[in-house]
Design a protein around this motif. Structure first.
Motif, PDB file in Angstrom:
ATOM      1  N   MET A  96       0.824  -1.203   0.000  1.00 36.02           N
ATOM      2  CA  MET A  96       0.000   0.000   0.000  1.00 36.02           C
ATOM      3  C   MET A  96       0.864   1.261   0.000  1.00 36.02           C
ATOM      4  SD  MET A  96      -3.037  -1.175   2.606  1.00 36.02           S
ATOM      5  CE  MET A  96      -3.923   0.359   2.474  1.00 36.02           C
ATOM      6  N   THR A  97       1.976   1.223   0.692  1.00 39.29           N
ATOM      7  CA  THR A  97       2.885   2.372   0.704  1.00 39.29           C
ATOM      8  C   THR A  97       3.432   2.627  -0.693  1.00 39.29           C
ATOM      9  OG1 THR A  97       3.463   1.948   3.007  1.00 39.29           O
ATOM     10  CG2 THR A  97       4.999   3.306   1.728  1.00 39.29           C
ATOM     11  N   LEU A 136       2.714   6.039  -3.065  1.00 39.66           N
ATOM     12  CA  LEU A 136       3.742   6.882  -3.674  1.00 39.66           C
ATOM     13  C   LEU A 136       3.550   6.980  -5.188  1.00 39.66           C
ATOM     14  CD1 LEU A 136       6.805   5.675  -1.586  1.00 39.66           C
ATOM     15  CD2 LEU A 136       5.585   7.859  -1.374  1.00 39.66           C
ATOM     16  N   THR A 137       3.202   5.871  -5.806  1.00 42.95           N
ATOM     17  CA  THR A 137       2.954   5.855  -7.250  1.00 42.95           C
ATOM     18  C   THR A 137       1.727   6.695  -7.590  1.00 42.95           C
ATOM     19  OG1 THR A 137       3.966   3.680  -7.483  1.00 42.95           O
ATOM     20  CG2 THR A 137       2.445   4.358  -9.223  1.00 42.95           C
ATOM     21  N   ALA A 138       0.663   6.523  -6.838  1.00 41.04           N
ATOM     22  CA  ALA A 138      -0.576   7.274  -7.086  1.00 41.04           C
ATOM     23  C   ALA A 138      -0.343   8.769  -6.920  1.00 41.04           C
ATOM     24  CB  ALA A 138      -1.674   6.794  -6.137  1.00 41.04           C
ATOM     25  N   GLU A 139       0.439   9.141  -5.932  1.00 41.59           N
ATOM     26  CA  GLU A 139       0.721  10.558  -5.707  1.00 41.59           C
ATOM     27  C   GLU A 139       1.490  11.148  -6.886  1.00 41.59           C
ATOM     28  OE1 GLU A 139       0.531  14.178  -3.699  1.00 41.59           O
ATOM     29  OE2 GLU A 139      -0.596  12.336  -3.428  1.00 41.59           O
ATOM     30  N   LYS A 140       2.464  10.407  -7.397  1.00 42.65           N
ATOM     31  CA  LYS A 140       3.221  10.873  -8.566  1.00 42.65           C
ATOM     32  C   LYS A 140       2.318  11.058  -9.778  1.00 42.65           C
ATOM     33  CE  LYS A 140       7.651   8.811  -7.410  1.00 42.65           C
ATOM     34  NZ  LYS A 140       8.599   7.731  -7.738  1.00 42.65           N
ATOM     35  N   MET A 141       1.316  10.184  -9.900  1.00 41.56           N
ATOM     36  CA  MET A 141       0.408  10.236 -11.042  1.00 41.56           C
ATOM     37  C   MET A 141      -0.773  11.168 -10.784  1.00 41.56           C
ATOM     38  SD  MET A 141       0.474   6.196 -12.122  1.00 41.56           S
ATOM     39  CE  MET A 141      -0.318   6.415 -13.707  1.00 41.56           C
ATOM     40  N   ASP A 142      -0.857  11.719  -9.569  1.00 42.93           N
ATOM     41  CA  ASP A 142      -1.967  12.578  -9.157  1.00 42.93           C
ATOM     42  C   ASP A 142      -3.314  11.916  -9.436  1.00 42.93           C
ATOM     43  OD1 ASP A 142      -3.101  14.851  -7.997  1.00 42.93           O
ATOM     44  OD2 ASP A 142      -3.319  15.841  -9.936  1.00 42.93           O
ATOM     45  N   TYR A 170      -9.994  -0.067  -5.900  1.00 44.82           N
ATOM     46  CA  TYR A 170     -11.033   0.313  -6.850  1.00 44.82           C
ATOM     47  C   TYR A 170     -10.590   1.615  -7.520  1.00 44.82           C
ATOM     48  CZ  TYR A 170     -13.746  -2.837  -3.892  1.00 44.82           C
ATOM     49  OH  TYR A 170     -14.186  -3.918  -3.182  1.00 44.82           O
ATOM     50  N   LEU A 171     -10.610   1.628  -8.849  1.00 45.38           N
ATOM     51  CA  LEU A 171     -10.187   2.808  -9.589  1.00 45.38           C
ATOM     52  C   LEU A 171     -11.312   3.325 -10.473  1.00 45.38           C
ATOM     53  CD1 LEU A 171      -6.708   1.493 -10.803  1.00 45.38           C
ATOM     54  CD2 LEU A 171      -7.179   2.933  -8.807  1.00 45.38           C
ATOM     55  N   SER A 172     -11.556   4.613 -10.398  1.00 43.44           N
ATOM     56  CA  SER A 172     -12.432   5.314 -11.325  1.00 43.44           C
ATOM     57  C   SER A 172     -12.016   6.783 -11.286  1.00 43.44           C
ATOM     58  CB  SER A 172     -13.913   5.164 -10.966  1.00 43.44           C
ATOM     59  OG  SER A 172     -14.201   5.784  -9.736  1.00 43.44           O
ATOM     60  N   THR A 173     -12.410   7.528 -12.305  1.00 44.46           N
ATOM     61  CA  THR A 173     -12.011   8.929 -12.387  1.00 44.46           C
ATOM     62  C   THR A 173     -13.189   9.804 -11.993  1.00 44.46           C
ATOM     63  OG1 THR A 173     -10.418   8.395 -14.121  1.00 44.46           O
ATOM     64  CG2 THR A 173     -11.060  10.706 -13.902  1.00 44.46           C
ATOM     65  N   LYS A 216      -6.607   3.052 -16.068  1.00 45.19           N
ATOM     66  CA  LYS A 216      -5.883   1.936 -16.686  1.00 45.19           C
ATOM     67  C   LYS A 216      -4.378   2.105 -16.530  1.00 45.19           C
ATOM     68  CE  LYS A 216      -9.686   1.065 -19.820  1.00 45.19           C
ATOM     69  NZ  LYS A 216     -10.201   1.174 -21.182  1.00 45.19           N
ATOM     70  N   LYS A 217      -3.894   3.339 -16.624  1.00 44.57           N
ATOM     71  CA  LYS A 217      -2.467   3.595 -16.435  1.00 44.57           C
ATOM     72  C   LYS A 217      -2.045   3.345 -14.990  1.00 44.57           C
ATOM     73  CE  LYS A 217      -2.011   6.829 -20.248  1.00 44.57           C
ATOM     74  NZ  LYS A 217      -1.893   8.225 -20.653  1.00 44.57           N
ATOM     75  N   LEU A 218      -2.866   3.770 -14.048  1.00 46.70           N
ATOM     76  CA  LEU A 218      -2.544   3.513 -12.646  1.00 46.70           C
ATOM     77  C   LEU A 218      -2.597   2.016 -12.354  1.00 46.70           C
ATOM     78  CD1 LEU A 218      -1.763   4.413  -9.838  1.00 46.70           C
ATOM     79  CD2 LEU A 218      -4.178   4.969  -9.408  1.00 46.70           C
ATOM     80  N   ALA A 219      -3.575   1.320 -12.892  1.00 44.39           N
ATOM     81  CA  ALA A 219      -3.658  -0.136 -12.697  1.00 44.39           C
ATOM     82  C   ALA A 219      -2.395  -0.818 -13.224  1.00 44.39           C
ATOM     83  CB  ALA A 219      -4.892  -0.694 -13.390  1.00 44.39           C
ATOM     84  N   ALA A 220      -1.932  -0.413 -14.386  1.00 44.90           N
ATOM     85  CA  ALA A 220      -0.709  -0.993 -14.954  1.00 44.90           C
ATOM     86  C   ALA A 220       0.494  -0.684 -14.077  1.00 44.90           C
ATOM     87  CB  ALA A 220      -0.493  -0.481 -16.377  1.00 44.90           C
ATOM     88  N   ALA A 221       0.558   0.534 -13.553  1.00 42.28           N
ATOM     89  CA  ALA A 221       1.666   0.905 -12.669  1.00 42.28           C
ATOM     90  C   ALA A 221       1.626   0.090 -11.367  1.00 42.28           C
ATOM     91  CB  ALA A 221       1.612   2.401 -12.370  1.00 42.28           C
ATOM     92  N   ILE A 222       0.433  -0.144 -10.852  1.00 40.49           N
ATOM     93  CA  ILE A 222       0.289  -0.956  -9.621  1.00 40.49           C
ATOM     94  C   ILE A 222       0.760  -2.371  -9.908  1.00 40.49           C
ATOM     95  CG2 ILE A 222      -1.407  -1.999  -8.057  1.00 40.49           C
ATOM     96  CD1 ILE A 222      -2.970   0.705  -8.295  1.00 40.49           C
TER      97      ILE A 222
END
Length: 76
Positions: A25-26, A30-36, A51-54, A66-72
């Protein structure tokens, strides 16, 4: 695998213990914050559901999700 359902991308993750789940989760935070782009998630002991949605697009799945999911996925 990520599943698209109810205008969200969802994936459940299971780890050895709470420490591994929290470390993951940490890294995601950090990844999510970089991607805002920040997920809705839950954690109970060794399980993490993401769960991801915009929200700005009306709570639907977009390329940002989809980009955040791939990064995760790359964090595993």
């Amino acid at each position: 695998m990520w599943e698209e359902k109810n205008n969200q991308l969802h994936r459940a993750f299971t780890f050895k213990d709470f420490r591994e789940a929290f470390a993951f989760m940490t890294k995601v935070a950090l990844t999510a914050e970089k991607m805002d782009h920040h997920p809705y998630w839950t954690n109970v002991y060794n399980k993490v559901d993401i769960y991801l949605s915009t929200h700005d697009a009306g709570n639907i799945v977009t390329d940002r999700d989809k980009k955040l999911a791939a990064a995760i996925d790359q964090l595993l």
